[in-house]
Design a protein around this motif. Structure first.
Motif, mmCIF file in Angstrom:
data_model
loop_
_atom_site.group_PDB
_atom_site.id
_atom_site.type_symbol
_atom_site.label_atom_id
_atom_site.label_comp_id
_atom_site.label_asym_id
_atom_site.label_seq_id
_atom_site.Cartn_x
_atom_site.Cartn_y
_atom_site.Cartn_z
ATOM 1 N N SER A 32 42.772 44.151 39.255
ATOM 2 C CA SER A 32 42.876 45.542 38.839
ATOM 3 C C SER A 32 41.925 46.357 39.691
ATOM 4 N N GLY A 33 42.243 47.617 39.886
ATOM 5 C CA GLY A 33 41.392 48.475 40.696
ATOM 6 C C GLY A 33 41.498 48.165 42.176
ATOM 7 N N ASP A 34 40.455 48.526 42.905
ATOM 8 C CA ASP A 34 40.431 48.378 44.360
ATOM 9 C C ASP A 34 39.982 46.977 44.758
ATOM 10 N N LYS A 47 45.261 45.387 51.170
ATOM 11 C CA LYS A 47 45.303 45.390 49.703
ATOM 12 C C LYS A 47 45.851 44.067 49.189
ATOM 13 N N ALA A 62 35.918 43.460 46.356
ATOM 14 C CA ALA A 62 36.265 44.334 45.235
ATOM 15 C C ALA A 62 35.478 45.633 45.333
ATOM 16 N N ASP A 65 35.352 49.691 41.087
ATOM 17 C CA ASP A 65 36.171 49.549 39.880
ATOM 18 C C ASP A 65 37.116 48.357 39.979
ATOM 19 N N GLY A 66 36.918 47.526 40.981
ATOM 20 C CA GLY A 66 37.837 46.406 41.206
ATOM 21 C C GLY A 66 37.375 45.112 40.580
ATOM 22 N N ARG A 67 38.313 44.272 40.232
ATOM 23 C CA ARG A 67 38.034 42.918 39.744
ATOM 24 C C ARG A 67 39.277 42.077 39.948
ATOM 25 N N PRO A 81 33.241 43.600 39.993
ATOM 26 C CA PRO A 81 33.159 44.826 40.791
ATOM 27 C C PRO A 81 32.062 44.753 41.853
ATOM 28 N N GLU A 169 31.117 44.860 33.162
ATOM 29 C CA GLU A 169 31.074 46.281 32.836
ATOM 30 C C GLU A 169 29.792 46.925 33.376
ATOM 31 N N GLN A 172 30.149 47.666 36.988
ATOM 32 C CA GLN A 172 30.938 48.876 37.223
ATOM 33 C C GLN A 172 30.051 50.114 37.149
ATOM 34 N N LYS A 176 28.335 52.559 40.664
ATOM 35 C CA LYS A 176 28.536 53.996 40.788
ATOM 36 C C LYS A 176 27.263 54.714 41.246
#
Length: 312
Positions: A32-34, A47, A62, A65-67, A81, A169, A172, A176
């Motif tokens: 999911s995510g990038d 990708k 990743a 926000d990717g995993r 992430p 989490e 993530q 940021k």
């Protein structure tokens, strides 16, 4: 799909790697995510898609926000992430760790030891930084760098998530935060990112974060972080190096940990890793000496047999 296959084939040709030169070790189960993949470790990322084949040289990256979940030889591996992991490193670290039956309890000990270091001194540092941040240009004519202000807001929330085991989490949140020029805040960001990766068994990324944090300690070793954090950093960095097959780098780090924490709760495990790292580095004489001294100290404990075996 055809375009993607052509791109992958082109990467193989440009890298002078036959398309099926490496044995397939697994596949991407979900993501999911990038998340991007460099199938043969040649520096070209595309990708990821579910079902992508994994080889020893494959690198998975990743975004914040990717995993991803990988199936590597029948074992599920989580990519958190911000991670950048080569499959061969992931496998070798997992293999070395699994050979150490006694290491199963160390993760919990590291967690409790690090959590104990969070409270007063660390919170005072962050609180003082927050108080320094001006509400507007009119008040002082100076604005914080975006990274510093961001770190102040992100770190407390990330630590709350870490307290309840939400390492993915927390990453993530930490991803940021821009890197700050403030050494104390930079150390905190790197330490807790490394801590999360370590708890998730992502030793390659843990080593990257911890080595960067270690470089910020400075000669005094007391300018940033709490004593508990600094000790925990040394143990986690040293053990990460060991799991990654970088035993020569592990030796001085583990030695530094033991110099200041000879009677700490992680000391027997650090001593075992030091002796093993010395042996793997070709210094059998010193490895046996370390094991001999430790055997006297830890005789009658569950680790007695481990030290005894290292004297042979």
């Amino acid at each position: 799909m055809k375009k993607r296959i052509l791109l992958l084939a082109l990467v193989c040709l440009l890298g002078s790697v036959p398309l099926f030169a490496e044995a397939k070790l697994g596949s991407v189960k979900s993501f999911s995510g990038d998340v991007t993949i460099d199938a043969f470790g040649k520096g070209t990322f595309i990708k990821v898609i579910e079902g992508d084949a994994l080889y020893a040289s494959t690198v998975i990256k990743a975004g914040p926000d990717g995993r991803a979940t990988l199936d590597v030889q029948g074992t599920m591996k989580e990519i958190p992430p911000g991670a950048r992991v080569r499959i061969s490193d992931l496998m070798s670290a997992s293999t070395k760790k699994n050979r150490l039956g006694w290491f199963a309890a160390v993760g919990k000990l590291v967690k409790s030891f690090s959590e104990a270091s969070q409270a007063k001194e660390e919170d005072l540092v962050l609180a003082s930084k927050a108080e320094e941040a001006p509400a507007s240009d009119a008040e002082s004519g100076i604005q914080w760098e975006g990274g510093e202000a961001d770190a102040v807001s992100v770190l407390p929330e990330a630590r709350k998530t870490i307290d309840v085991g939400g390492y993915t989490e927390a990453l993530q949140r930490l991803e940021k935060a821009e890197m700050t020029s403030d050494p104390a805040l930079a150390f905190e960001l790197l330490f807790w990112k490394g801590f999360c990766y370590y708890q998730l068994d992502d030793y390659p990324d843990a080593a990257v974060c911890f080595s960067d944090a270690y470089a910020r300690l400075g000669p005094s070793r007391a300018a940033v972080g709490t004593p508990g954090e600094r000790g925990s950093l040394l143990f986690q960095l040293g053990s990460s190096y060991y799991f990654l097959g970088r035993e020569k780098e592990a030796v001085p780090i583990l030695g530094e940990y033991l110099a200041d924490n000879a009677d700490g709760p992680l000391a027997p495990y650090a001593t075992l890793l030091l002796a093993r790292s010395l042996a793997a580095s070709g210094d059998g004489t010193r490895a046996r000496s370390v094991a001999s001294d430790a055997l006297k100290k830890y005789r009658g404990t569950d680790l007695e047999g481990e030290f005894a075996s290292l004297q042979k």
